[in-house]
Design an enzyme around this catalytic site. Structure first.
Site, mmCIF file in Angstrom:
data_model
loop_
_atom_site.group_PDB
_atom_site.id
_atom_site.type_symbol
_atom_site.label_atom_id
_atom_site.label_comp_id
_atom_site.label_asym_id
_atom_site.label_seq_id
_atom_site.Cartn_x
_atom_site.Cartn_y
_atom_site.Cartn_z
ATOM 1 N N ASP A 77 -62.558 58.516 35.882
ATOM 2 C CA ASP A 77 -61.577 59.439 35.285
ATOM 3 C C ASP A 77 -60.160 59.007 35.680
ATOM 4 O O ASP A 77 -59.952 58.371 36.707
ATOM 5 C CB ASP A 77 -61.872 60.895 35.660
ATOM 6 C CG ASP A 77 -62.340 61.066 37.099
ATOM 7 O OD1 ASP A 77 -62.212 60.105 37.889
ATOM 8 O OD2 ASP A 77 -62.823 62.155 37.438
ATOM 9 N N GLU A 137 -59.734 67.073 34.704
ATOM 10 C CA GLU A 137 -59.352 68.295 35.436
ATOM 11 C C GLU A 137 -59.224 69.503 34.501
ATOM 12 O O GLU A 137 -58.135 69.963 34.182
ATOM 13 C CB GLU A 137 -58.033 68.070 36.199
ATOM 14 C CG GLU A 137 -58.112 66.992 37.274
ATOM 15 C CD GLU A 137 -58.926 67.420 38.498
ATOM 16 O OE1 GLU A 137 -59.418 68.562 38.540
ATOM 17 O OE2 GLU A 137 -59.069 66.582 39.411
HETATM 18 ZN ZN LIG Z 1 -60.369 67.339 40.830
HETATM 19 ZN ZN LIG Z 2 -61.863 64.572 40.566
#
Ligand SMILES: [Zn+2]
Ligand SMILES: [Zn+2]
Length: 385
Positions: A77, A137
């Site tokens: 990510d 997130e």
């Molecule tokens: Zn996080």
């Molecule tokens: Zn994370």
């Protein structure tokens, strides 16, 4: 596992600089334009086939080697958090209110390092998809990539993702079969009365008193409706209502979150919330609505994929069978709903006082970059052997 060629050290040192550069220039979910461009440039420089703008700002690189039919996805990510950094480090965020407080800068660096290494020396036969995902997130970047055809365009028989884990010693690699992270749900309850004079309560349904009762009753659900062998969290985190000392407000809003590891428990909690709401409506002559948003499902590891990951981890570092899941959540869960795979924790090891994830003093530990790179390489060579 193929023995790693000795030039891994040459990849690691520039990787530290790259990680710190990404750290200094954090970007929030779906706005990772600089980060994605940097990743794409590094991947192209390594000679890989690169696809951009998958699910917004996502990047996927494809590495084919030999004629093996198997396929693997490794995911990192890329996004940062809306937090002001307080580390005072030379590579601290240059952007107020934006900070790599979850170590995704490190995740990007580790997967790039593995990509650079494997591009020179694949040591496998099959297709490896390197998936750089936006907006983990809370914004569901994984789901966006899937909706954008991720697994149709880049078939993956299996998927893995690493997340740094400050609570574990450096060099420890942990995972488990089944649930490893919780499902995250958000609820918003609106209680509607009529509003009226505080001195004439006999004429006005009291939305505030209904809300107070409701908060108490919601807190009985985990204790009384969830089996003791299961676990769950229900937290009420906001109450909004009222504006004057002599007015009974017309509306009160209650907000909170539910975390579970099992769909049956998740269903049970939502059902009980709706039942309790109907009781409060009848008892206080108010009307109430519940918005229940299941934004991230539980992260459920495939048992075989988790066992394979532990076997591979034992060759790279210290493998640990995680005894229990964490109540935090992760949108890699959407990928695991569609493809078997596992989510793996990589120890950061800076002692008990080390700042936790999402803390303004947190920083990714560059000392574990190498083990993360080795783990990615070993996972690819194991599955695509
Ligand atoms: Zn996080
Ligand atoms: Zn994370």
């Amino acid at each position: 596992m193929t023995e790693l060629a000795p030039d891994l050290a040459e990849i690691i040192s520039p990787l530290v600089a790259l990680r710190r550069d990404i750290h200094a220039h954090p970007e929030l979910g779906f706005n990772e334009h600089r980060t994605a461009a940097r990743i794409a440039a590094e991947l192209r420089a390594a000679g890989l086939e690169v696809h951009e703008a998958i699910g917004g700002t996502g990047v996927v690189a494809v590495l084919r080697a030999g004629n093996g039919p198997k396929t693997l996805g490794l995911r990192a990510d890329m996004d940062a958090l809306p937090i002001d950094e307080q580390t005072g480090l030379p590579w601290a965020s240059t952007r107020p209110g934006c900070f790599h407080g979850c170590g995704h800068d490190g995740h990007v660096a580790m997967l790039l390092g593995a990509a650079q290494y494997l591009a020179c020396d694949p040591g496998f036969s099959g297709t490896l998809n390197l998936i750089f995902q936006p907006a983990e997130e809370g914004l569901g970047g994984a789901r966006r990539m899937i909706e954008d055809g991720l697994f149709e365009t880049f078939p993956c028989d299996r998927v893995y993702a690493l997340h740094n884990w400050p609570g574990l010693p450096a060099g420890t690699i942990a995972t488990r079969a089944g649930a490893i992270m919780g499902a995250a749900d958000k609820f918003v309850i609106r209680i509607q009365g009529r509003g009226g004079h505080a001195a004439l309560p006999q004429d006005t349904p009291d939305a505030l008193l209904a809300a107070a009762t409701l908060v108490q009753q919601l807190n009985t659900i985990v204790a009384r409706d969830v089996p003791p062998s299961a676990s769950a969290v229900l937290s009420v985190t906001q109450i909004h209502g009222g504006h004057a000392h002599n007015v009974i407000p017309a509306e009160v809003q209650i907000v909170g979150t539910v975390r579970t590891f099992d769909l049956a428990v998740q269903d049970r909690i939502e059902d009980r919330m709706r039942q309790i709401l109907r009781g409060v409506e009848a008892g206080f002559e108010v009307s109430a609505t519940l918005d229940y948003d299941r934004y991230y499902p539980a992260t459920i590891n495939d048992a075989e994929a988790a066992e394979d990951a532990l076997a591979v981890a034992a060759k790279v570092g210290t493998a640990l069978r995680a005894p229990e899941p964490a109540a935090t959540s992760e949108d890699f869960s959407f990928m695991l709903q569609r493809r078997p795979g596992a989510y793996i924790w990589l120890g950061q090891g800076r002692g008990a006082e080390a700042p936790a994830l999402h803390n303004p003093r947190y920083d990714f530990n560059d000392e574990v970059l190498e083990i993360g790179v080795r783990l990615h390489i070993a996972l690819a060579r194991h599955w695509l052997r």
